[in-house]
Structures are given as structure tokens and as C-alpha cells.
Design a protein around this motif. Structure first.
Motif, mmCIF file in Angstrom:
data_model
loop_
_atom_site.group_PDB
_atom_site.id
_atom_site.type_symbol
_atom_site.label_atom_id
_atom_site.label_comp_id
_atom_site.label_asym_id
_atom_site.label_seq_id
_atom_site.Cartn_x
_atom_site.Cartn_y
_atom_site.Cartn_z
ATOM 1 N N ASP A 25 0.845 -1.190 0.000
ATOM 2 C CA ASP A 25 0.000 0.000 0.000
ATOM 3 C C ASP A 25 0.882 1.242 0.000
ATOM 4 O O ASP A 25 1.851 1.322 0.754
ATOM 5 C CB ASP A 25 -0.901 -0.011 1.237
ATOM 6 C CG ASP A 25 -2.024 0.999 1.152
ATOM 7 O OD1 ASP A 25 -1.747 2.167 0.820
ATOM 8 O OD2 ASP A 25 -3.174 0.620 1.425
ATOM 9 N N ARG A 27 0.489 4.029 1.232
ATOM 10 C CA ARG A 27 0.537 4.707 2.531
ATOM 11 C C ARG A 27 1.639 4.161 3.423
ATOM 12 O O ARG A 27 2.101 4.844 4.330
ATOM 13 C CB ARG A 27 -0.812 4.599 3.232
ATOM 14 C CG ARG A 27 -1.921 5.355 2.504
ATOM 15 C CD ARG A 27 -3.244 5.097 3.146
ATOM 16 N NE ARG A 27 -3.578 3.675 2.907
ATOM 17 C CZ ARG A 27 -4.721 3.112 3.223
ATOM 18 N NH1 ARG A 27 -5.643 3.799 3.815
ATOM 19 N NH2 ARG A 27 -4.944 1.840 2.953
ATOM 20 N N HIS A 28 2.088 2.941 3.166
ATOM 21 C CA HIS A 28 3.127 2.329 3.990
ATOM 22 C C HIS A 28 4.520 2.874 3.687
ATOM 23 O O HIS A 28 5.447 2.628 4.454
ATOM 24 C CB HIS A 28 3.125 0.820 3.826
ATOM 25 C CG HIS A 28 1.875 0.186 4.341
ATOM 26 N ND1 HIS A 28 1.510 -1.080 3.989
ATOM 27 C CD2 HIS A 28 0.897 0.644 5.159
ATOM 28 C CE1 HIS A 28 0.361 -1.379 4.571
ATOM 29 N NE2 HIS A 28 -0.023 -0.345 5.282
ATOM 30 N N SER A 30 5.556 5.867 3.912
ATOM 31 C CA SER A 30 5.979 6.900 4.859
ATOM 32 C C SER A 30 6.480 6.298 6.175
ATOM 33 O O SER A 30 7.217 6.939 6.909
ATOM 34 C CB SER A 30 4.836 7.875 5.141
ATOM 35 O OG SER A 30 3.761 7.210 5.761
ATOM 36 N N THR A 38 8.076 13.023 7.875
ATOM 37 C CA THR A 38 6.683 12.660 8.131
ATOM 38 C C THR A 38 5.926 13.658 8.991
ATOM 39 O O THR A 38 4.704 13.685 8.956
ATOM 40 C CB THR A 38 6.608 11.278 8.805
ATOM 41 O OG1 THR A 38 7.356 11.308 10.024
ATOM 42 C CG2 THR A 38 7.156 10.198 7.898
ATOM 43 N N GLN A 44 6.156 15.986 3.914
ATOM 44 C CA GLN A 44 5.180 15.118 3.264
ATOM 45 C C GLN A 44 5.078 15.446 1.778
ATOM 46 O O GLN A 44 4.963 14.544 0.947
ATOM 47 C CB GLN A 44 3.812 15.246 3.938
ATOM 48 C CG GLN A 44 2.818 14.197 3.509
ATOM 49 C CD GLN A 44 3.257 12.776 3.817
ATOM 50 O OE1 GLN A 44 3.698 12.489 4.918
ATOM 51 N NE2 GLN A 44 3.144 11.892 2.849
ATOM 52 N N ASP A 48 5.772 12.897 -1.283
ATOM 53 C CA ASP A 48 4.832 12.731 -2.393
ATOM 54 C C ASP A 48 5.513 13.016 -3.737
ATOM 55 O O ASP A 48 5.292 12.298 -4.714
ATOM 56 C CB ASP A 48 3.619 13.645 -2.221
ATOM 57 C CG ASP A 48 2.746 13.248 -1.041
ATOM 58 O OD1 ASP A 48 2.871 12.099 -0.562
ATOM 59 O OD2 ASP A 48 1.947 14.100 -0.588
ATOM 60 N N SER A 68 -7.301 0.294 -2.729
ATOM 61 C CA SER A 68 -6.345 1.372 -2.496
ATOM 62 C C SER A 68 -5.215 1.271 -3.517
ATOM 63 O O SER A 68 -5.106 0.296 -4.254
ATOM 64 C CB SER A 68 -5.790 1.312 -1.070
ATOM 65 O OG SER A 68 -5.085 0.108 -0.872
#
Length: 91
Positions: A25, A27-28, A30, A38, A44, A48, A68
């Protein structure tokens, strides 16, 4: 920016996320990043941007999975990726 990219690639390599059957995923990515990345909006945004640049360069690819966005390393760029992360493979 280069250090963030390197950390992303090292993380995915350590997790053996090569090819679209081995994804994580987005999101993992970060997790495990320095707090300076973070904890701030600027950090952030840099994370990205690094993900976007790696994706645009073809080094990481994305796909929808389980509702996702998931990422994985592109095996076609394995030599370039391993050269880029270089001596930090064992970190």
C-alpha cells in the motif's frame, strides 16, 4: 529529495516488492521515514514528490488493489535501481 527516493527504493527492495504480484500500500511508504519528513507538510510534500518522480521515471509502478493504491518496483529497471541504492542494500 534523492535521499527520500533512496529510502523508498531500499524499503521496497528489502520487502521484495518486485513485480505487480508483490505490492505494498502506498501509505506504507511513509513508515520508517525520518520524523523530519513525516511530521511536516513540507516533508510530506517532498515524499509525495519523490514517489511521483519515481513513478514517472518508471522505477516504481502503481496499481489499484483491494480498494487502495499499491506500489511495486519495476523489474525492468532492476539494474538502475540497484545501482542507485548501491552500498545501502544492507541497511
Amino acid at each position: 529529495m534523492e535521499e527520500i527516493k533512496r529510502k523508498i527504493l531500499i524499503k521496497l527492495n528489502k520487502m521484495h516488492k518486485w513485480g505487480d504480484t508483490h505490492t505494498t500500500d502506498i501509505r506504507h511508504l511513509s513508515k520508517g521515514m525520518p520524523i523530519s519528513v513525516t511530521a511536516s507538510k513540507q516533508g510530506q510534500k517532498a515524499l509525495d514528490k519523490a514517489i511521483k518522480e519515481l513513478n514517472n521515471g518508471g522505477w516504481i509502478l502503481t496499481k489499484k488493489s483491494v480498494g487502495s493504491l499499491h506500489v511495486y518496483l519495476n523489474p525492468r529497471y532492476s539494474k538502475e535501481i540497484l545501482d542507485f541504492i548501491g552500498d545501502q542494500l544492507d541497511i
